[in-house]
Design an enzyme around this catalytic site. Structure first.
Site, PDB file in Angstrom:
ATOM      1  N   LYS A 157       4.281  -3.278  -7.478  1.00 35.06           N
ATOM      2  CA  LYS A 157       5.871  -3.166  -7.869  1.00 35.06           C
ATOM      3  C   LYS A 157       6.803  -3.391  -6.390  1.00 35.06           C
ATOM      4  CE  LYS A 157       8.972  -0.979 -10.306  1.00 35.06           C
ATOM      5  NZ  LYS A 157       9.235  -2.120 -11.273  1.00 35.06           N
ATOM      6  N   ARG A 198       2.891   0.504  -5.427  1.00 34.44           N
ATOM      7  CA  ARG A 198       2.801  -0.093  -4.007  1.00 34.44           C
ATOM      8  C   ARG A 198       1.680  -1.028  -3.964  1.00 34.44           C
ATOM      9  NH1 ARG A 198       6.692   2.694  -0.668  1.00 34.44           N
ATOM     10  NH2 ARG A 198       5.732   1.376   0.994  1.00 34.44           N
ATOM     11  N   TRP A 248      -2.967  -2.696  -1.605  1.00 32.94           N
ATOM     12  CA  TRP A 248      -2.570  -4.098  -1.916  1.00 32.94           C
ATOM     13  C   TRP A 248      -2.835  -4.837  -1.005  1.00 32.94           C
ATOM     14  CZ3 TRP A 248       0.505  -8.292  -0.815  1.00 32.94           C
ATOM     15  CH2 TRP A 248       0.639  -9.204  -1.643  1.00 32.94           C
ATOM     16  N   LYS A 307       9.584 -12.593 -16.159  1.00 36.93           N
ATOM     17  CA  LYS A 307       9.110 -11.634 -17.103  1.00 36.93           C
ATOM     18  C   LYS A 307       7.839 -12.204 -17.771  1.00 36.93           C
ATOM     19  CE  LYS A 307      10.553  -8.803 -15.635  1.00 36.93           C
ATOM     20  NZ  LYS A 307      11.787  -8.813 -14.752  1.00 36.93           N
ATOM     21  N   GLU A 318       5.014 -12.998 -15.187  1.00 33.30           N
ATOM     22  CA  GLU A 318       4.517 -12.226 -14.342  1.00 33.30           C
ATOM     23  C   GLU A 318       3.651 -11.275 -15.184  1.00 33.30           C
ATOM     24  OE1 GLU A 318       8.201  -9.125 -13.701  1.00 33.30           O
ATOM     25  OE2 GLU A 318       6.738  -9.111 -12.268  1.00 33.30           O
ATOM     26  N   GLU A 336      15.244 -14.785 -15.535  1.00 33.95           N
ATOM     27  CA  GLU A 336      14.885 -13.535 -15.602  1.00 33.95           C
ATOM     28  C   GLU A 336      13.591 -13.465 -16.834  1.00 33.95           C
ATOM     29  OE1 GLU A 336      14.339 -11.103 -13.879  1.00 33.95           O
ATOM     30  OE2 GLU A 336      14.067  -9.104 -15.084  1.00 33.95           O
ATOM     31  N   ASN A 357      -0.094   2.250   5.848  1.00 31.22           N
ATOM     32  CA  ASN A 357       0.737   1.088   5.229  1.00 31.22           C
ATOM     33  C   ASN A 357       1.649   0.443   6.190  1.00 31.22           C
ATOM     34  OD1 ASN A 357       3.950   1.605   3.679  1.00 31.22           O
ATOM     35  ND2 ASN A 357       2.724  -0.087   3.388  1.00 31.22           N
ATOM     36  N   GLY A 358       1.544  -0.844   6.077  1.00 34.03           N
ATOM     37  CA  GLY A 358       2.281  -1.475   7.313  1.00 34.03           C
ATOM     38  C   GLY A 358       1.370  -2.864   7.502  1.00 34.03           C
ATOM     39  N   CYS A 412       0.750  -1.201   0.010  1.00 35.50           N
ATOM     40  CA  CYS A 412      -0.001  -0.003   0.097  1.00 35.50           C
ATOM     41  C   CYS A 412       0.844   1.293  -0.120  1.00 35.50           C
ATOM     42  CB  CYS A 412      -1.040   0.005   1.064  1.00 35.50           C
ATOM     43  SG  CYS A 412      -1.799  -1.792   1.412  1.00 35.50           S
ATOM     44  N   HIS A 465      17.775 -34.355 -15.970  1.00 36.51           N
ATOM     45  CA  HIS A 465      17.458 -34.917 -14.393  1.00 36.51           C
ATOM     46  C   HIS A 465      16.060 -34.768 -14.070  1.00 36.51           C
ATOM     47  CE1 HIS A 465      21.835 -35.326 -13.826  1.00 36.51           C
ATOM     48  NE2 HIS A 465      21.976 -34.134 -14.276  1.00 36.51           N
TER      49      HIS A 465
HETATM   50  O1  M6R Z   1      12.298  -3.240  -5.150  1.00 38.53           O
HETATM   51  P1  M6R Z   1      13.161  -4.773  -5.140  1.00 38.53           P
HETATM   52  O2  M6R Z   1      13.970  -4.613  -6.384  1.00 38.53           O
HETATM   53  O3  M6R Z   1      13.478  -5.059  -4.105  1.00 38.53           O
HETATM   54  O4  M6R Z   1      11.942  -5.616  -5.787  1.00 38.53           O
HETATM   55  C1  M6R Z   1      12.248  -6.861  -5.840  1.00 38.53           C
HETATM   56  C2  M6R Z   1      11.314  -7.787  -6.389  1.00 38.53           C
HETATM   57  O5  M6R Z   1      10.095  -7.485  -6.030  1.00 38.53           O
HETATM   58  C3  M6R Z   1      10.919  -7.446  -8.040  1.00 38.53           C
HETATM   59  O6  M6R Z   1      11.947  -7.553  -8.727  1.00 38.53           O
HETATM   60  C4  M6R Z   1      10.126  -8.250  -8.642  1.00 38.53           C
HETATM   61  O7  M6R Z   1      10.640  -9.788  -8.844  1.00 38.53           O
HETATM   62  C5  M6R Z   1       9.663  -7.512 -10.182  1.00 38.53           C
HETATM   63  N1  M6R Z   1       8.231  -7.692 -10.137  1.00 38.53           N
HETATM   64  C6  M6R Z   1      10.033  -8.661 -11.227  1.00 38.53           C
HETATM   65  O8  M6R Z   1       9.853  -8.120 -12.458  1.00 38.53           O
END
Ligand code: M6R
Length: 581
Positions: free
Chosen positions: A576, A27, A73, A461, A464, A457, A99-100, A2, A480
């Site tokens: 994010k 957030r 969130w 991508k 997600e 990576e 937030n928290g 949040c 394996h």
């Molecule tokens: O802000 P941060 O780099 O610590 O965030 C870490 C992950 O939450 C972030 O990289 C997440 O995996 C992304 N959505 C990937 O695209």
């Protein structure tokens, strides 16, 4: 997670809060709401969905010089208006945005047996605790905060009181000032332009805010004299502002990010020799991060091993946190995070510091919680990243950690890096590759060593933002177990940029094709095997190929999401910054 944003000023503050909340959508964006004070009475408007849904609901006649707002969130309780913030106290005289996480909210509720709760959130109890105390409004907030366990950044509004009250513990909170307006927010980016300065609240500090005054107190209600922080000018990144989504814009910005990173580290020499000498003394480096940042940490460790001959380890923060750790003062703990606000990463940094070891933080946001825990900071220069799926921040981290490893090793490769930074460009994904790849619903990514990291990576991508069930696997591990899943309907994306491992990868490709799997090969050189699809990469020095290859995978993921009609900037279920555990 949040984000909170509150504003008080000379005129209607709804627009300012809405625009602040939009910058905080990274957030969380499953619901949002505002509370406003009109003729001394509190009104609340909430909506499920992104901020634009709330905006549509805010009728024109609503206006107020004091507004507190929230973008959510969900952690406690499903996504619905009842669980959205702001929350009101039983007497409707106190409104709060939070937030928290309030860890003891169930116990606290039992201490208020006569109060009816309308939501399943942990936050509602905070509003009721404040309302149940007596004294001045700041005294009531301080008393309630003392009862709460966990993390909070809150903005609070009281009936018949033209002020905003704030409190903070463990979650970030900033208060910005400009003539005729004061704003409180989870992130300084919400303040927008033309703010003169801001304060960063520390844990267990409280603020009482009017439109032209900010008073900050400690938990004993003694006034705190805090230093004003000034805004850093944001890097100039508006070349691609016409793009229809942030992810595309951020992918296209990557050549600028590389040039800027080179310039900062070599022309401006932002890490001085004294710092490098101190860092070189460490025998071991232990990287800790989450998600995409974990992937860049894997490469950072590989670069340090290869060039600086350092012993390196890499951990996912949520595992490091609860595994048994032999924290050593001879080891430098490196925390990698775009936001610098990821809860698990912060908890690990706190733990390491408590045990007396030193920390290096690789962060993209200058004013972040992680940097406060750092003995050394290695900034990345990606500029503000908005899309949930990290692209330019990853490339900035990888390039920065490569430069760092070379600086630690004492190898002079400035000219080679400069040539790369100046030459690098984004090549569009071939249409035929995209059109063919779209037909598959089972996709694997494979590679070896650095190419395996690129595969991890690339798969992250794709899953997600396009919701395709895909996995990455080290190419040598296929036989394996995972090979059992390969059939005629499987697409295997093979990343192959290490010439010395070409034959090994060719063997892996044969194994996949023998089971009916189709291959999409990313490489800068010829392979002696048939493949269905190919992306020919530009040839750079091997250590730079993870940047060249990942950009193609970022574009692949983006194209999938757009083709399927998904919003790549705000994928479902995600936020994010993961600011809660
Ligand atoms: O802000 P941060 O780099 O610590 O965030 C870490 C992950 O939450 C972030 O990289 C997440 O995996 C992304 N959505 C990937 O695209």
């Amino acid at each position: 997670m949040c984000g909170i944003c509150a504003s008080i000023g000379n005129d209607n503050q709804i627009r300012n809060v809405i625009s602040g909340l939009k910058t905080l959508e990274y957030r969380g964006y499953d619901s949002s709401g505002v509370a406003l004070l009109k003729n001394g009475k509190i009104s609340v408007v909430k909506s499920v969905g992104q901020i634009k849904c709330l905006q549509e609901k805010l009728a024109d006649e609503l206006n107020s010089k004091i507004v507190i707002g929230h973008t959510r969130w969900a952690t406690h309780g499903k996504v619905c208006e009842e669980n959205s913030h702001p929350h009101l106290s039983f007497d409707k005289k106190v409104a709060i945005v939070h937030n928290g996480i309030i860890e003891n909210f169930e116990q606290l509720k039992k201490q208020l047996p006569n109060v009816k709760f309308y939501s399943q959130t942990d936050t509602e109890v905070f509003a009721n605790l404040i309302a149940s105390h007596s004294g001045s409004n700041i005294e009531r907030l301080v008393k309630a905060s003392k009862m709460v366990k966990g993390s909070f950044a809150v903005a609070v509004m009281f009936e018949n009181d033209n002020k905003i009250y704030c409190a903070k513990r463990k979650s970030p909170l900033y208060i910005g000032f400009r003539h005729g307006q004061v704003m409180a927010s989870s992130d300084v980016s919400a303040f927008g332009e033309n703010f003169d300065y801001f304060y960063k609240l520390d844990d267990d500090e409280f603020a009482v805010v009017t439109k032209d005054k900010i008073d900050i107190f400690d938990k004993d209600l003694k006034l705190v004299n805090k230093a004003k922080a000034l805004f850093e000018k944001a890097p100039f990144f508006d070349d691609f502002s016409e793009e229809k989504c942030f992810m595309k814009k951020e992918i296209l910005e990557q050549p600028i990010v590389l040039k800027r990173t080179f310039f900062k580290y070599f022309s401006e020499k932002i890490i001085d020799e004294t710092t490098l000498t101190k860092i070189k003394k460490f025998k071991k480096f232990h990287f800790v991060a989450c998600g995409t940042a974990y992937h860049s940490a894997l490469l950072g460790a590989e670069y340090l091993r290869e060039f600086a001959k350092k012993d390196c380890e890499v951990s996912v923060a949520s595992e490091f946190r609860y595994g048994f750790q032999n924290i050593s003062k001879n080891c430098l703990y490196v925390f990698v995070s775009q936001s610098g606000e990821t809860a698990d990463t912060i908890a690990c940094a706190e733990m390491v510091k408590q045990k007396g070891a030193q920390t290096l933080c690789v962060t993209n946001v200058p004013y972040c919680t992680l940097n406060n825990l750092a003995d050394f900071v290695l900034p990345t220069f990606a500029g503000k990243e908005v899309a949930v799926a990290s692209t330019k921040a990853y490339v900035a981290q990888v390039f920065t950690m490569l430069i760092f490893a070379l600086l630690i090793s004492g190898k002079d490769m400035e000219e080679e890096l400069k040539k790369f930074a100046l030459q690098f460009s984004i090549k569009a994904l071939p249409d035929e590759v995209l059109n063919s790849a779209l037909g598959y619903s089972k996709i694997f990514f494979v590679g070896r060593v650095a190419d395996y990291v690129t595969s991890l990576e690339g798969a992250l991508k794709l899953k997600e933002i396009s919701y395709i069930n895909c996995i990455a696997i080290a190419a040598g591990e296929l036989k394996h177990g995972t090979l059992a899943l390969v059939d005629d309907d499987t697409l295997v994306v093979v990343v192959s940029t290490r010439e010395d491992l070409k034959e090994k990868i060719e063997n892996n490709i044969q194994e996949i094709r023998a089971r009916g799997g189709k291959i999409l090969l990313l490489s800068q050189f010829e392979h002696h095997v048939d493949v269905e699809y190919e992306i020919r990469l530009s040839k750079f020095m091997e250590m730079l190929m993870p940047i060249e290859s990942v950009v193609q995978l970022q574009q692949l993921a983006l194209s999938f999401a757009l083709e399927k009609g998904f919003d790549p900037d705000k994928p479902r279920n995600l936020a994010k910054s993961v600011t809660v555990e």
